[in-house]
Scaffold this motif. Structure first.
Motif, PDB file in Angstrom:
ATOM      1  N   TRP A  22       0.797  -1.225   0.000  1.00  0.00           N
ATOM      2  CA  TRP A  22       0.000   0.000   0.000  1.00  0.00           C
ATOM      3  C   TRP A  22       0.826   1.271   0.000  1.00  0.00           C
ATOM      4  O   TRP A  22       0.382   2.299  -0.528  1.00  0.00           O
ATOM      5  N   GLN A  23       1.998   1.252   0.561  1.00  0.00           N
ATOM      6  CA  GLN A  23       2.816   2.463   0.553  1.00  0.00           C
ATOM      7  C   GLN A  23       3.132   2.887  -0.880  1.00  0.00           C
ATOM      8  O   GLN A  23       3.040   4.071  -1.233  1.00  0.00           O
ATOM      9  N   ALA A  24       3.477   1.912  -1.716  1.00  0.00           N
ATOM     10  CA  ALA A  24       3.776   2.215  -3.114  1.00  0.00           C
ATOM     11  C   ALA A  24       2.510   2.622  -3.868  1.00  0.00           C
ATOM     12  O   ALA A  24       2.541   3.521  -4.714  1.00  0.00           O
ATOM     13  N   VAL A  25       1.403   1.962  -3.580  1.00  0.00           N
ATOM     14  CA  VAL A  25       0.138   2.302  -4.241  1.00  0.00           C
ATOM     15  C   VAL A  25      -0.259   3.739  -3.924  1.00  0.00           C
ATOM     16  O   VAL A  25      -0.613   4.522  -4.820  1.00  0.00           O
ATOM     17  N   GLU A  26      -0.217   4.101  -2.643  1.00  0.00           N
ATOM     18  CA  GLU A  26      -0.605   5.451  -2.242  1.00  0.00           C
ATOM     19  C   GLU A  26       0.351   6.498  -2.806  1.00  0.00           C
ATOM     20  O   GLU A  26      -0.071   7.602  -3.185  1.00  0.00           O
ATOM     21  N   ALA A  27       1.633   6.146  -2.904  1.00  0.00           N
ATOM     22  CA  ALA A  27       2.594   7.078  -3.493  1.00  0.00           C
ATOM     23  C   ALA A  27       2.288   7.313  -4.969  1.00  0.00           C
ATOM     24  O   ALA A  27       2.387   8.438  -5.471  1.00  0.00           O
ATOM     25  N   SER A  28       1.896   6.271  -5.680  1.00  0.00           N
ATOM     26  CA  SER A  28       1.591   6.405  -7.104  1.00  0.00           C
ATOM     27  C   SER A  28       0.338   7.244  -7.320  1.00  0.00           C
ATOM     28  O   SER A  28       0.235   7.969  -8.315  1.00  0.00           O
ATOM     29  N   LEU A  29      -0.613   7.168  -6.387  1.00  0.00           N
ATOM     30  CA  LEU A  29      -1.840   7.949  -6.501  1.00  0.00           C
ATOM     31  C   LEU A  29      -1.677   9.366  -5.980  1.00  0.00           C
ATOM     32  O   LEU A  29      -2.466  10.258  -6.314  1.00  0.00           O
ATOM     33  N   GLY A  30      -0.677   9.569  -5.135  1.00  0.00           N
ATOM     34  CA  GLY A  30      -0.496  10.879  -4.527  1.00  0.00           C
ATOM     35  C   GLY A  30      -1.508  11.179  -3.449  1.00  0.00           C
ATOM     36  O   GLY A  30      -1.798  12.344  -3.161  1.00  0.00           O
ATOM     37  N   MET A  31      -2.068  10.142  -2.815  1.00  0.00           N
ATOM     38  CA  MET A  31      -3.038  10.353  -1.744  1.00  0.00           C
ATOM     39  C   MET A  31      -3.122   9.091  -0.885  1.00  0.00           C
ATOM     40  O   MET A  31      -2.777   7.984  -1.334  1.00  0.00           O
ATOM     41  N   SER A  32      -3.570   9.272   0.363  1.00  0.00           N
ATOM     42  CA  SER A  32      -3.812   8.135   1.245  1.00  0.00           C
ATOM     43  C   SER A  32      -5.158   7.515   0.904  1.00  0.00           C
ATOM     44  O   SER A  32      -6.042   8.166   0.353  1.00  0.00           O
ATOM     45  N   LEU A  33      -5.315   6.233   1.231  1.00  0.00           N
ATOM     46  CA  LEU A  33      -6.548   5.508   0.948  1.00  0.00           C
ATOM     47  C   LEU A  33      -7.222   5.079   2.241  1.00  0.00           C
ATOM     48  O   LEU A  33      -6.564   4.894   3.271  1.00  0.00           O
ATOM     49  N   PRO A  34      -8.540   4.881   2.221  1.00  0.00           N
ATOM     50  CA  PRO A  34      -9.250   4.428   3.423  1.00  0.00           C
ATOM     51  C   PRO A  34      -8.760   3.060   3.886  1.00  0.00           C
ATOM     52  O   PRO A  34      -8.500   2.175   3.068  1.00  0.00           O
ATOM     53  N   GLN A  35      -8.654   2.894   5.182  1.00  0.00           N
ATOM     54  CA  GLN A  35      -8.185   1.633   5.735  1.00  0.00           C
ATOM     55  C   GLN A  35      -9.129   0.487   5.388  1.00  0.00           C
ATOM     56  O   GLN A  35      -8.691  -0.632   5.110  1.00  0.00           O
ATOM     57  N   ASP A  36     -10.436   0.746   5.406  1.00  0.00           N
ATOM     58  CA  ASP A  36     -11.390  -0.326   5.102  1.00  0.00           C
ATOM     59  C   ASP A  36     -11.223  -0.814   3.673  1.00  0.00           C
ATOM     60  O   ASP A  36     -11.367  -2.010   3.397  1.00  0.00           O
ATOM     61  N   TYR A  37     -10.893   0.097   2.751  1.00  0.00           N
ATOM     62  CA  TYR A  37     -10.693  -0.315   1.363  1.00  0.00           C
ATOM     63  C   TYR A  37      -9.456  -1.202   1.242  1.00  0.00           C
ATOM     64  O   TYR A  37      -9.469  -2.217   0.522  1.00  0.00           O
ATOM     65  N   LYS A  38      -8.389  -0.837   1.927  1.00  0.00           N
ATOM     66  CA  LYS A  38      -7.170  -1.635   1.853  1.00  0.00           C
ATOM     67  C   LYS A  38      -7.417  -3.044   2.415  1.00  0.00           C
ATOM     68  O   LYS A  38      -6.906  -4.037   1.863  1.00  0.00           O
ATOM     69  N   GLN A  39      -8.189  -3.145   3.475  1.00  0.00           N
ATOM     70  CA  GLN A  39      -8.540  -4.452   4.015  1.00  0.00           C
ATOM     71  C   GLN A  39      -9.384  -5.248   3.021  1.00  0.00           C
ATOM     72  O   GLN A  39      -9.171  -6.449   2.810  1.00  0.00           O
ATOM     73  N   LEU A  40     -10.334  -4.571   2.399  1.00  0.00           N
ATOM     74  CA  LEU A  40     -11.206  -5.214   1.415  1.00  0.00           C
ATOM     75  C   LEU A  40     -10.387  -5.731   0.227  1.00  0.00           C
ATOM     76  O   LEU A  40     -10.539  -6.884  -0.194  1.00  0.00           O
ATOM     77  N   ALA A  41      -9.524  -4.871  -0.306  1.00  0.00           N
ATOM     78  CA  ALA A  41      -8.738  -5.251  -1.480  1.00  0.00           C
ATOM     79  C   ALA A  41      -7.798  -6.415  -1.177  1.00  0.00           C
ATOM     80  O   ALA A  41      -7.623  -7.313  -2.007  1.00  0.00           O
ATOM     81  N   ASP A  42      -7.187  -6.415   0.002  1.00  0.00           N
ATOM     82  CA  ASP A  42      -6.284  -7.497   0.369  1.00  0.00           C
ATOM     83  C   ASP A  42      -7.042  -8.798   0.645  1.00  0.00           C
ATOM     84  O   ASP A  42      -6.552  -9.886   0.333  1.00  0.00           O
ATOM     85  N   ARG A  43      -8.224  -8.678   1.223  1.00  0.00           N
ATOM     86  CA  ARG A  43      -8.967  -9.889   1.609  1.00  0.00           C
ATOM     87  C   ARG A  43      -9.637 -10.555   0.411  1.00  0.00           C
ATOM     88  O   ARG A  43      -9.719 -11.780   0.332  1.00  0.00           O
ATOM     89  N   TYR A  44     -10.137  -9.752  -0.528  1.00  0.00           N
ATOM     90  CA  TYR A  44     -10.883 -10.320  -1.658  1.00  0.00           C
ATOM     91  C   TYR A  44     -10.056 -10.395  -2.943  1.00  0.00           C
ATOM     92  O   TYR A  44     -10.276 -11.280  -3.766  1.00  0.00           O
ATOM     93  N   GLY A  45      -9.145  -9.448  -3.150  1.00  0.00           N
ATOM     94  CA  GLY A  45      -8.433  -9.395  -4.419  1.00  0.00           C
ATOM     95  C   GLY A  45      -9.323  -8.837  -5.515  1.00  0.00           C
ATOM     96  O   GLY A  45     -10.467  -8.424  -5.274  1.00  0.00           O
ATOM     97  N   PRO A  46      -8.835  -8.801  -6.769  1.00  0.00           N
ATOM     98  CA  PRO A  46      -9.657  -8.295  -7.880  1.00  0.00           C
ATOM     99  C   PRO A  46     -10.838  -9.224  -8.144  1.00  0.00           C
ATOM    100  O   PRO A  46     -10.724 -10.447  -8.043  1.00  0.00           O
ATOM    101  N   GLY A  47     -11.976  -8.641  -8.487  1.00  0.00           N
ATOM    102  CA  GLY A  47     -13.150  -9.451  -8.790  1.00  0.00           C
ATOM    103  C   GLY A  47     -14.421  -8.650  -8.785  1.00  0.00           C
ATOM    104  O   GLY A  47     -14.400  -7.420  -8.830  1.00  0.00           O
ATOM    105  N   VAL A  48     -15.553  -9.354  -8.694  1.00  0.00           N
ATOM    106  CA  VAL A  48     -16.862  -8.703  -8.828  1.00  0.00           C
ATOM    107  C   VAL A  48     -17.828  -9.235  -7.780  1.00  0.00           C
ATOM    108  O   VAL A  48     -17.869 -10.442  -7.515  1.00  0.00           O
ATOM    109  N   PHE A  49     -18.582  -8.344  -7.177  1.00  0.00           N
ATOM    110  CA  PHE A  49     -19.617  -8.712  -6.211  1.00  0.00           C
ATOM    111  C   PHE A  49     -20.952  -8.868  -6.928  1.00  0.00           C
ATOM    112  O   PHE A  49     -21.387  -7.984  -7.676  1.00  0.00           O
ATOM    113  N   ASN A  50     -21.605 -10.006  -6.686  1.00  0.00           N
ATOM    114  CA  ASN A  50     -22.931 -10.308  -7.228  1.00  0.00           C
ATOM    115  C   ASN A  50     -23.019 -10.098  -8.741  1.00  0.00           C
ATOM    116  O   ASN A  50     -24.055  -9.660  -9.267  1.00  0.00           O
ATOM    117  N   ASP A  51     -21.933 -10.404  -9.424  1.00  0.00           N
ATOM    118  CA  ASP A  51     -21.878 -10.278 -10.884  1.00  0.00           C
ATOM    119  C   ASP A  51     -22.231  -8.877 -11.355  1.00  0.00           C
ATOM    120  O   ASP A  51     -22.709  -8.696 -12.484  1.00  0.00           O
TER     121      ASP A  51
END
Length: 225
Positions: A22-51
């Motif tokens: 996340w440190q590199a991701v936030e540096a590339s975006l130039g902003m901090s990200l919500p903690q809940d989003y980082k947990q979500l992204a790490d726990r689920y990975g790329p994909g789709v909810f309910n199609d």
């Protein structure tokens, strides 16, 4: 942690958790990200909810679902154009809206990045596909997904049968070919962007990804600059 716990109980994630650096991701975006989003992204990975709901991810399989790719900037530019031309009303300053997800029908989910320094209190806005409607959720992205997929909140812009039969998540599959570029997209000279940015007081790394905020500013520059 309560937000991600509620979501995982409602919609079990697949496989093993990942680490998105996340440190590199936030540096590339130039902003901090919500903690809940980082947990979500790490726990689920790329994909789709309910199609239907595709949450943008730093490791998204294509540029169209990649959080650090060009889509958030392009969507913001379109909102800015709609707002300036009066095509569709935008209830928030387009500069505070950062696209974090999209749907199969063409709606976009945004973080309302205000206050900028407190991402854990960013709310969620959804715009209507091909129309003027907007919906605002007073909570985090993870809380939004839990409420919508669990049937506790209804988004008028979403299809009525979205929560049936139950909440589910499908991991993204590798893409074997490059997607066609969006209309109007073109290669850019990153050296020119870095030179312009430094001349106008922006801090940019000597190599690697240019922060999205700097890229946005460069695209909005006057033709004489």
């Amino acid at each position: 942690m309560a937000g991600i716990t509620a979501l995982t109980q409602l919609c079990p994630p697949p496989g093993q958790a990942m680490n998105s650096h996340w440190q590199a991701v936030e540096a590339s975006l130039g902003m901090s990200l919500p903690q809940d989003y980082k947990q979500l992204a790490d726990r689920y990975g790329p994909g789709v909810f309910n199609d239907y709901v595709h949450v943008y991810h730093p490791q998204g399989m294509t540029e169209f679902v990649n959080l650090t790719g060009p889509m958030p900037g392009r969507i913001r530019a379109q909102l800015r154009k709609d707002d300036e031309q009066g095509t569709h009303p935008v209830p928030y300053d387009p500069e505070t809206l950062f696209a974090c997800a999209g749907t199969d029908n063409g709606e976009y989910l945004f973080w309302i990045t205000d206050p900028a320094a407190d991402p854990d209190h960013w709310r969620i806005a959804v715009n209507e596909a091909r129309g003027p409607g907007w919906f605002t959720y007073d909570g985090t992205l993870t809380a939004f997904l839990t409420a919508v997929l669990g049937g506790q909140a209804q988004v008028p812009l979403f299809p009525a049968g979205l929560v049936e039969p139950s909440a589910r998540f499908a991991p993204a599959r590798p893409v074997l070919r490059e997607p066609a570029p969006l209309a109007g997209s073109r290669p850019v000279d990153t050296r020119s962007i870095r030179s312009w940015a430094r001349a106008h007081g922006y801090a940019v790394p000597p190599r690697g990804r240019i922060p999205l905020g700097v890229r946005d500013a460069w695209e909005r520059r006057k033709p004489t600059e």
